[in-house]
Design a protein around this motif. Structure first.
Motif, PDB file in Angstrom:
ATOM      1  N   ASP A 182      -7.034   2.766  -2.628  1.00 19.82           N
ATOM      2  CA  ASP A 182      -6.240   2.470  -1.437  1.00 19.82           C
ATOM      3  C   ASP A 182      -6.488   3.511  -0.349  1.00 19.82           C
ATOM      4  O   ASP A 182      -6.663   3.181   0.819  1.00 19.82           O
ATOM      5  N   SER A 220      -6.078   3.359  -8.598  1.00 18.44           N
ATOM      6  CA  SER A 220      -5.623   2.460  -7.540  1.00 18.44           C
ATOM      7  C   SER A 220      -5.193   3.229  -6.297  1.00 18.44           C
ATOM      8  O   SER A 220      -5.405   2.777  -5.172  1.00 18.44           O
ATOM      9  N   SER A 274       0.822  -1.196   0.000  1.00 22.82           N
ATOM     10  CA  SER A 274       0.000   0.000   0.000  1.00 22.82           C
ATOM     11  C   SER A 274       0.860   1.252   0.000  1.00 22.82           C
ATOM     12  O   SER A 274       1.864   1.328   0.685  1.00 22.82           O
TER      13      SER A 274
END
Length: 196
Positions: A180, A176, A5
């Motif tokens: 996240d 993305s 992450s």
């Protein structure tokens, strides 16, 4: 860093004086003049809150797309708040980039042994098979993001419900990165008991 992450939780503050927070209609504001990023963020955040029983609506559907493009006066912001109250909103979640740092990492050169067993020559000379990786510098950015949640029906100075700060390290893909970030916000809000 790309395999894990890119969003890091830094710190948060919760209004201890607020015992119950159950918004009926929350406006999601992504403060950016990047229209694509704003739309993606607001929609992802809305969907995540909706799954947790909160009626959330994107600001791009309720206020002018240019509202976040320029600085507003206090009277303009008060007028917006009154308009939102008249439309039944009782909470606002606002997210903004509050700073950007340019960083540089230095990676010294190192040696690695390559064990490639599929060719006789490589196998025979495996201990001589030394590859050198030269030193290099890598540049990247850290975005400091803040999300604040307000109870706009509050008539005193206790309207701030929660504020959280996060760092996003070297984002490469808008979708993305936003997915996240939203996931991290929601997890933190659940952990702190702000939402179910």
């Amino acid at each position: 860093m790309t395999s894990c992450s890119s969003t890091r939780f830094i710190d948060s503050w919760k209004n201890k004086g607020l015992t119950v927070f159950k918004p009926e209609k929350m406006l999601i504001i992504g403060m950016t003049n990047n229209f694509t990023a704003r739309k993606i963020f607001e929609e992802k955040m809305k969907n995540a809150l909706y799954l947790r029983g909160i009626n959330a609506i994107e600001s791009s559907k309720e206020i002018s797309l240019t509202f976040t493009d320029s600085k507003k006066t206090e009277s303009e912001i008060d007028a917006l708040k009154k308009e939102l109250l008249n439309k039944g909103f009782d909470a606002i979640a606002i997210t903004a980039v509050v700073g950007i740092d340019d960083k540089q990492d230095y990676n010294s050169g190192y040696y690695t042994f390559g064990y490639e067993w599929y060719r006789f020559g490589r196998y025979y000379y495996r201990f001589q098979n030394v590859y050198y990786t030269p030193e290099y510098y890598s540049n990247y950015k850290i975005f400091h993001i803040e999300t604040s949640i307000y109870d706009i029906k509050s008539i005193d100075d206790k309207s701030l419900v929660w504020v959280g700060t996060f760092d996003i390290v070297d984002p490469n893909n808008i979708t993305s990165t936003i997915e996240d970030y939203v996931k991290r916000i929601i997890l933190q809000l659940e952990k702190e008991g702000i939402i179910k």
